[in-house]
Every structure is written in C-alpha cells, then in structure tokens.
Scaffold this active site. Structure first.
Site, mmCIF file in Angstrom:
data_model
loop_
_atom_site.group_PDB
_atom_site.id
_atom_site.type_symbol
_atom_site.label_atom_id
_atom_site.label_comp_id
_atom_site.label_asym_id
_atom_site.label_seq_id
_atom_site.Cartn_x
_atom_site.Cartn_y
_atom_site.Cartn_z
ATOM 1 C CG HIS A 53 -0.355 0.056 2.415
ATOM 2 N ND1 HIS A 53 0.631 -0.757 3.180
ATOM 3 C CD2 HIS A 53 -0.592 0.965 3.941
ATOM 4 C CE1 HIS A 53 1.006 -0.414 4.344
ATOM 5 N NE2 HIS A 53 0.462 0.711 4.419
ATOM 6 C CG HIS A 55 0.012 4.299 4.447
ATOM 7 N ND1 HIS A 55 -0.450 3.656 5.492
ATOM 8 C CD2 HIS A 55 -0.524 5.368 4.593
ATOM 9 C CE1 HIS A 55 -1.682 4.217 5.692
ATOM 10 N NE2 HIS A 55 -1.858 5.317 4.860
ATOM 11 C CG ASP A 57 4.954 2.937 7.382
ATOM 12 O OD1 ASP A 57 4.556 4.060 6.574
ATOM 13 O OD2 ASP A 57 5.249 2.099 8.158
ATOM 14 C CG HIS A 58 4.138 0.217 4.242
ATOM 15 N ND1 HIS A 58 4.432 -0.969 4.971
ATOM 16 C CD2 HIS A 58 4.631 0.763 4.930
ATOM 17 C CE1 HIS A 58 3.762 -1.366 5.492
ATOM 18 N NE2 HIS A 58 3.530 0.014 6.494
ATOM 19 C CG HIS A 110 -3.608 0.514 7.777
ATOM 20 N ND1 HIS A 110 -3.669 1.022 7.883
ATOM 21 C CD2 HIS A 110 -2.491 0.499 5.854
ATOM 22 C CE1 HIS A 110 -2.652 1.339 8.197
ATOM 23 N NE2 HIS A 110 -1.847 1.728 7.470
ATOM 24 C CG ASP A 133 1.125 -1.059 8.241
ATOM 25 O OD1 ASP A 133 2.001 -1.793 8.563
ATOM 26 O OD2 ASP A 133 1.574 0.218 7.909
ATOM 27 C CG HIS A 171 4.306 -1.894 11.636
ATOM 28 N ND1 HIS A 171 5.386 -0.563 12.026
ATOM 29 C CD2 HIS A 171 3.742 -1.209 10.865
ATOM 30 C CE1 HIS A 171 4.903 0.078 11.114
ATOM 31 N NE2 HIS A 171 3.834 0.034 10.023
HETATM 32 ZN ZN LIG Z 1 0.415 1.681 6.097
#
Ligand SMILES: [Zn+2]
Length: 259
Positions: A53, A55, A57-58, A110, A133, A171
């Site tokens: 996805h 985001h 941090d990905h 998410h 996530d 995570h």
């Molecule tokens: Zn995420």
C-alpha cells in the site's frame, strides 16, 4: 527453498526479504539503507520489490533501490499514489517472481489500495502471507480509509488460507496488541501463553514474527469476532447492540484506537 527475513527499519517496521540463496525480493521497503546493508551482508542481488500500500513507511526506499538498479520490477496496487510501480496487480491475479508464484488478494481497509501477497504451501514448506498493515500479530491495522465491514472481509480472506501459513506483517506491535487481546479475553490461556513467549523473544532482541494464521486464530481478537465472549466484550464497549461480525470488528477497532 524459501528463506524469509524480517529486516528491521525505522523504529518498528519490518521489510520482509524473500530469498532462495541466489536472488532476493523485498516487500515494502520504506527505507533503502537497511535493505542495501542486508543484501551486501548476504551477497545477494535484489531481483524486485513488492508493495502492499502507499504509506511512506512502506514505499520510501523504492526510488533509491530502483535508481541503483535500472529496470528493477516493482509490483503493487494500481494507484496514482505510487508512481514507482512497474507491474500493477489486482485481486485474483497470480504473479511469478523468481521461483515463487504469489496470489494477489485485495484487502481494502487500512487503506483502500491495500493488497496482500499469498505464497501457497508446497511439500517442502508452509505458505506465507505478506499482509502489510492489514493484519498484525495479535492485532490489525488502523482503519485510515476503509470501513469495519471491509476489514471484516479482508480478514475473512486470511481465515480461509491454510492455518500453517506464516504471517509476515510489517510492524513489531505484538506486545501492545497482546495487552489489548488480554483485555478483550482475560480468560483465554492461549493469549497469556503467547504473551510470555513473545516477551521472551523481545527481551532477547528477536522479532516476534513471522506468526502463523493458526496462532492468530487462537489469540487475535480481530480474527475472533465469531467468538461469543469477544462479541459480548465488543458490545459492552460499544454500549449499543451490534448486528453482525462487521459491527463487532468496528467496535473492537474503536476500542483499540483508544486503548
Ligand atoms: Zn500503512
């Protein structure tokens, strides 16, 4: 043979590396540097990237990893939010990456663009699920874009996979999630046993992942919305009758958001 490694990134992310000893693919490289360090240590070439996805941090490390390797394939959902994707994929599709065939699951919840990758088991090894996530060990991702009903449908897809499937989430949230799971089901001994085991791993500096779907089915409240005690606790928290499992999911998620 599949080798699965969670490469730590930022404060609590894992970038999963799939390797067969000759090549390596990484899932959701939010940072390039930990990946480069791990590849150098293993003396492995990077063959491609999988994204779940949009985001930051990905996907934050994708550009740097690709810049160093022109033509590197990047699989992910079809969305204008991730410009680096060279191979857009969608639900039901099977993609071959190196020696592995991955099935694409659409799991909007998410985020609405969220997908998961399922590697089917064979005679040698269990299957593996790269769920970003959406599902965490003993928990699930926050609903930033989707609805509780969508989260319920996403987790229902995971429940239909073999229980031995390795859960490779993005995570290290396990201990905090288990504290919540205990609040939901204080009498569930599988949760307290898992708590002890995971605390030992963290104390030794080890990741609590991968988990298995069997363990999630036994200890993760979001995978247990069909259990009467979970439904009852969700109902008490919500303070209003809950019509179905999707509403139980929503009440649990709101409770966890403020836990
Ligand atoms: Zn995420």
């Amino acid at each position: 043979m599949l080798d699965l490694t969670p490469i730590p990134a930022f404060s609590d992310n894992y970038i999963w590396a799939l390797s067969d000893g000759r090549q390596c693919w990484v899932v959701d490289p939010g940072e390039a540097e930990p990946v480069e360090r791990w590849l150098a240590l293993q003396a492995l070439p990077l063959a491609g990237i999988l994204i779940t996805h949009h985001h930051a941090d990905h996907i934050g490390g994708v550009a740097a990893l690709c810049q160093a390797r022109p033509g590197l394939p990047v699989y992910g959902p079809e969305t204008p939010k991730i410009r680096a994707i060279t191979h857009p994929v969608d639900a039901g599709q099977r993609v071959t990456i190196g020696p592995w065939v991955l099935e694409i699951l659409a799991v909007p919840a998410h985020t609405l663009d969220h997908i998961a990758y399922f590697l089917a088991p064979d005679d040698q090894q269990p299957g593996a699920l790269f769920c970003g996530d959406t599902l965490f060990a003993a928990g699930c991702g926050r609903l930033f874009e989707g609805t509780p009903a969508q989260l319920h449908r996403a987790l229902a897809q995971f429940k239909a996979l073999p229980p031995s499937t390795l859960v490779c989430c993005a995570h290290e949230y396990t201990l905090a999630n288990l504290a919540f799971a205990q609040a939901v089901e204080p009498g569930n001994s599988a949760i307290s046993e898992r708590c002890t085991q995971e605390q030992c791993k963290r104390a030794a500096g080890l990741p609590t992942l991968p988990s298995t779907l069997a363990l999630e089915l036994a200890t993760n409240p979001f995978m247990r919305t069909h259990i009467p005690e979970v439904q009852q606790k969700a109902h008490l928290q919500a303070g209003t009758p809950l019509a179905d499992e999707a509403e139980v999911m929503g009440a649990l998620r709101r409770w966890k958001d403020n836990f």
